[in-house]
Design a protein around this motif. Structure first.
Motif, PDB file in Angstrom:
ATOM      1  N   UNK A  55      36.912  40.972  30.234  1.00 36.84           N
ATOM      2  CA  UNK A  55      37.744  41.323  31.772  1.00 36.84           C
ATOM      3  C   UNK A  55      38.949  42.162  31.496  1.00 36.84           C
ATOM      4  N   UNK A  56      39.208  42.714  32.688  1.00 36.34           N
ATOM      5  CA  UNK A  56      40.397  43.534  32.709  1.00 36.34           C
ATOM      6  C   UNK A  56      41.288  42.658  33.948  1.00 36.34           C
ATOM      7  N   UNK A  57      42.390  41.891  33.673  1.00 32.84           N
ATOM      8  CA  UNK A  57      43.098  41.263  34.549  1.00 32.84           C
ATOM      9  C   UNK A  57      44.372  42.067  34.985  1.00 32.84           C
ATOM     10  N   UNK A  58      44.405  42.381  36.225  1.00 37.66           N
ATOM     11  CA  UNK A  58      45.468  43.343  36.790  1.00 37.66           C
ATOM     12  C   UNK A  58      46.699  42.404  37.439  1.00 37.66           C
ATOM     13  N   UNK A  59      47.661  42.610  36.948  1.00 35.25           N
ATOM     14  CA  UNK A  59      48.834  41.604  37.855  1.00 35.25           C
ATOM     15  C   UNK A  59      49.820  42.436  38.487  1.00 35.25           C
ATOM     16  N   UNK A  60      50.627  41.997  39.379  1.00 35.66           N
ATOM     17  CA  UNK A  60      51.933  42.635  40.144  1.00 35.66           C
ATOM     18  C   UNK A  60      52.810  41.658  40.636  1.00 35.66           C
ATOM     19  N   UNK A  61      54.054  41.636  39.876  1.00 39.96           N
ATOM     20  CA  UNK A  61      55.000  40.519  40.293  1.00 39.96           C
ATOM     21  C   UNK A  61      54.547  39.151  40.284  1.00 39.96           C
ATOM     22  N   UNK A  62      54.008  38.797  39.231  1.00 37.85           N
ATOM     23  CA  UNK A  62      53.629  37.640  38.815  1.00 37.85           C
ATOM     24  C   UNK A  62      52.374  36.924  39.533  1.00 37.85           C
ATOM     25  N   UNK A  63      51.677  37.914  40.095  1.00 34.77           N
ATOM     26  CA  UNK A  63      50.432  37.317  40.839  1.00 34.77           C
ATOM     27  C   UNK A  63      49.474  38.288  40.441  1.00 34.77           C
ATOM     28  N   UNK A  64      48.092  37.523  40.271  1.00 34.88           N
ATOM     29  CA  UNK A  64      46.944  38.354  39.841  1.00 34.88           C
ATOM     30  C   UNK A  64      46.288  38.866  40.962  1.00 34.88           C
ATOM     31  N   UNK A 101      35.240  34.673  44.671  1.00 32.17           N
ATOM     32  CA  UNK A 101      36.189  33.819  44.436  1.00 32.17           C
ATOM     33  C   UNK A 101      36.011  33.342  42.816  1.00 32.17           C
ATOM     34  N   UNK A 102      37.315  33.541  42.187  1.00 29.22           N
ATOM     35  CA  UNK A 102      37.420  32.882  40.911  1.00 29.22           C
ATOM     36  C   UNK A 102      38.577  31.771  40.989  1.00 29.22           C
ATOM     37  N   UNK A 103      38.247  30.640  40.695  1.00 29.18           N
ATOM     38  CA  UNK A 103      39.183  29.357  40.898  1.00 29.18           C
ATOM     39  C   UNK A 103      39.942  29.508  39.597  1.00 29.18           C
ATOM     40  N   UNK A 104      41.201  29.602  39.518  1.00 27.62           N
ATOM     41  CA  UNK A 104      42.198  29.762  38.611  1.00 27.62           C
ATOM     42  C   UNK A 104      42.563  28.395  37.894  1.00 27.62           C
ATOM     43  N   UNK A 162      42.767  30.906  44.362  1.00 24.76           N
ATOM     44  CA  UNK A 162      41.709  31.653  43.883  1.00 24.76           C
ATOM     45  C   UNK A 162      42.083  33.240  43.808  1.00 24.76           C
ATOM     46  N   UNK A 163      41.405  33.987  43.078  1.00 25.72           N
ATOM     47  CA  UNK A 163      41.662  35.342  43.164  1.00 25.72           C
ATOM     48  C   UNK A 163      40.294  36.210  43.046  1.00 25.72           C
ATOM     49  N   UNK A 164      40.149  37.459  43.459  1.00 22.18           N
ATOM     50  CA  UNK A 164      39.088  38.212  43.371  1.00 22.18           C
ATOM     51  C   UNK A 164      38.649  38.450  41.943  1.00 22.18           C
ATOM     52  N   UNK A 165      37.154  38.129  41.790  1.00 20.09           N
ATOM     53  CA  UNK A 165      36.412  38.473  40.501  1.00 20.09           C
ATOM     54  C   UNK A 165      35.389  39.237  40.898  1.00 20.09           C
ATOM     55  N   UNK A 166      35.406  40.508  40.192  1.00 21.99           N
ATOM     56  CA  UNK A 166      34.020  41.526  40.296  1.00 21.99           C
ATOM     57  C   UNK A 166      34.574  42.819  40.412  1.00 21.99           C
ATOM     58  N   UNK A 167      33.685  43.810  40.929  1.00 23.13           N
ATOM     59  CA  UNK A 167      33.733  45.153  40.824  1.00 23.13           C
ATOM     60  C   UNK A 167      34.380  45.483  42.021  1.00 23.13           C
TER      61      UNK A 167
END
Length: 619
Positions: free
Chosen positions: A12-21, A53-56, A68-73
């Motif tokens: 995966x590519x995990x994309x962050x901004x200001x300490x949030x995924x 939804x991806x449960x962290x 949770x954060x979005x997971x997918x295309x």
């Protein structure tokens, strides 16, 4: 980043901004050919334009304050643009994600890539990115890994920024810097006006299926940007293949040396082109290290001080550094000529290596003497009346003793000089010799690493020419002019009586052609004959082509077992015969190839018959 989602492992590519995924974007096309086995570890995400939804994990929830954060295309929608993500291999697929993302309004494409170096590959990389943004408009950011990843591959950077078919920023292709940041200032309105003028694109875009958008409260631009000067398009500066060889394998050697925590290299230097090219690569490495230190690279300085075991050392002169990290050794026998001995010594003097000259004849005679003592038989060279078996065995004994001596000196030569550490043994068999098996199993081709094992003889000669011109090493002129020889058979009146191309029964130029047809075009004997009978029609008759193909496949299949013990080599060529990772063919073949050779013979007879008929019709 490897991410386990619903008990399936994704890359995966995990994309962050200001300490949030913001988004976890799983890879949709996995590299699973050549050097890569991604499907062994990961599963591709096949649900296009869908997210879940991806449960962290709890440890991350406490850091990001997200459950949770979005997971997918999906793509990211900021206040002023839309950003999509490709991952490595996806750029190289027939229908890359950037096509559909661009039609759905994505203006900036980002690609985090792990693309390894192969000679002349930069052209393909640049063409893919510029063509992507030419047809569909948009901005493309390509970031690529740099350095050796602990295997045969070297990742060569080449980061770039492109817009609407033009390159706006070019990163270095080879460098000892671990991190490089590339920037450009671009106008998003240029993307919009470019796209608005392409009618065919707009028709396709009007029917495009939408991507899920992750809304991001962030802007890449501001009102104050109005006076920012925009980046200008530039011409991509390509290295010649000879320059690529001088830089890529040298960077790989440096990474290998510093990460293995050894004190340098040991190289059996024969005075021929191959071992000379290897010595020049170490010298090129020393030049790059000195340049990096000169430019203030503190990590390189710390590494070189650890290697030479001197905390106050600062490398300034490549020759002086080469003397500390490279030990060269000419291992003479009664079959060695004065010319190769002198050429090796002079090259060592010019690059500054610590050079040793020794004679292996006592060891050779001792080993052959054991055989004679046990069997009562004394093998002879062919020129002295011996059989082919005897002749080959006597050559192999010399070659294998050189390997034993090399490892002994690699372990103890620094000890004898009162210095700490051991040396990595360098091999110097080129890709063409490996393909044919023109080497002795467990001779000096057996080493710790081989920086030229994926490079053809033709490219190596071009590289040595490059060193002659750019490194001011006049000894290379005589080495290039000399015939390639193993010097394992007795001399004739003090002169070399054996050459590599005579031994092989083919030229190095022909070998490169065979290698590409065998590995890249996937041809067997009959397929290779069919291609070469047309390719070489002006220089060879069908019968001559058939004889060449049969001879190559006999030698290739007879020696294929040698690839199982091939020294790990820098991967630089698409027809590398490396058995361990790249060329996963059998190593036991029927060397007579009965069915294929019969088909070749039948085709030759048909062509010869047609040729006779054509001649009969001429008055």
């Amino acid at each position: 980043m490897p991410v386990m989602h619903r008990n399936v492992r994704y890359n995966c590519r995990v994309i962050f901004l200001n300490r949030r995924i913001l988004l976890i974007r799983p890879k949709m096309a996995l590299a699973n050919e050549g050097n890569y086995r991604e499907l062994r570890w990961f599963t591709p995400w096949s649900r296009t334009r869908q997210t879940e939804e991806y449960f962290l994990p709890r440890m991350l929830q406490s850091l990001t304050k997200q459950e949770t954060v979005p997971f997918g295309d999906a793509v990211l929608a900021t206040r002023d643009t839309c950003i999509g993500s490709e991952i490595c291999e996806e750029l190289w697929t027939p229908h890359s994600p950037h096509v559909d993302m661009g039609l759905d309004g994505v203006e900036i494409f980002t690609n985090a890539s792990g693309s390894h170096h192969v000679l002349r590959k930069a052209h393909a990389r640049v063409d893919l990115v510029t063509m992507a943004t030419t047809k569909n408009g948009g901005i493309y950011l390509l970031a690529n890994q740099k350095g050796c990843d602990g295997d045969r591959l070297y990742y060569d950077g080449c980061a770039l920024i492109a817009m609407n078919g033009h390159i706006l920023a070019q990163g270095s292709q080879f460098s000892l810097d671990d991190v490089e940041v590339l920037t450009a200032t671009l106008d998003l309105e240029d993307v919009r006006s470019y796209r608005a003028e392409i009618s065919s694109r707009n028709l396709a875009a009007s029917k495009a299926n939408p991507y899920p958008r992750v809304k991001v409260d962030f802007a890449l631009s501001s009102r104050e940007d109005l006076l920012e000067p925009l980046s200008e398009p530039l011409e991509w500066k390509y290295h010649s293949p000879a320059e690529e060889i001088s830089l890529g394998p040298a960077c790989w050697l440096w990474d290998f040396l510093r990460r293995s925590q050894q004190a340098g290299f040991f190289l059996p230097l024969s005075g021929g082109v191959d071992s000379t090219a290897t010595a020049c690569l170490v010298y090129s490495m020393c030049r790059q290290v000195c340049e990096a230190v000169n430019n203030g690279n503190q990590e390189v300085l710390a590494d070189v001080r650890t290697i030479v075991d001197q905390l106050d050392y600062t490398p300034r002169d490549p020759r002086e550094l080469c003397g500390r990290v490279l030990t060269t050794c000419y291992m003479a026998s009664e079959n060695s000529s004065r010319e190769t001995r002198d050429r090796a010594a002079e090259l060592a003097r010019q690059i500054g290596s610590h050079h040793i000259g020794l004679d292996i004849d006592p060891a050779v005679k001792a080993v052959v003497g054991i055989f004679s003592l046990v069997t009562g038989k004394r093998p002879l060279f062919a020129v002295h009346g011996g059989s082919r078996r005897e002749n080959l065995a006597l050559q192999n004994v010399q070659a294998r003793i050189r390997m034993v001596v090399a490892y002994l000196f690699a372990q103890l030569s620094l000890w004898a000089r009162g210095a700490r550490g051991g040396l990595l043994v360098l091999g110097s068999a080129n890709v063409d010799e490996s393909l044919l098996g023109y080497l002795t199993k467990y001779d000096c081709s057996s080493a710790d690493i081989n920086p030229i094992g994926g490079i053809s003889k033709t490219d190596l000669r071009a590289f040595v020419h490059f060193c002659l011109e750019h490194f001011q090493l006049p000894a290379l002129e005589g080495i290039l002019a000399a015939p390639a020889t193993a010097e394992l058979e007795p001399l004739a009146d003090g002169r070399v009586s054996q050459t590599d191309e005579e031994d092989m029964g083919m030229t190095y130029a022909d070998l490169s052609v065979y290698g590409r047809l065998r590995k890249v075009a996937k041809t067997g004997p009959y397929g290779m004959f069919c291609k070469l009978v047309s390719l070489w029609k002006d220089v060879c008759s069908p019968r001559q082509v058939a004889d060449k193909v049969r001879w190559f496949f006999c030698k290739y299949s007879m020696n294929r077992h040698k690839m199982t013990t091939l020294t790990p080599a820098y991967h630089a060529e698409s027809y590398s015969p490396d058995d361990n990772r790249f060329d996963l063919r059998p190593f036991l073949y029927n060397t007579s190839w009965p069915w294929q050779f019969r088909c070749i013979e039948a085709q030759v007879l048909r062509l010869e018959s047609r040729g006779c008929q054509d001649l009969d019709g001429v008055d």
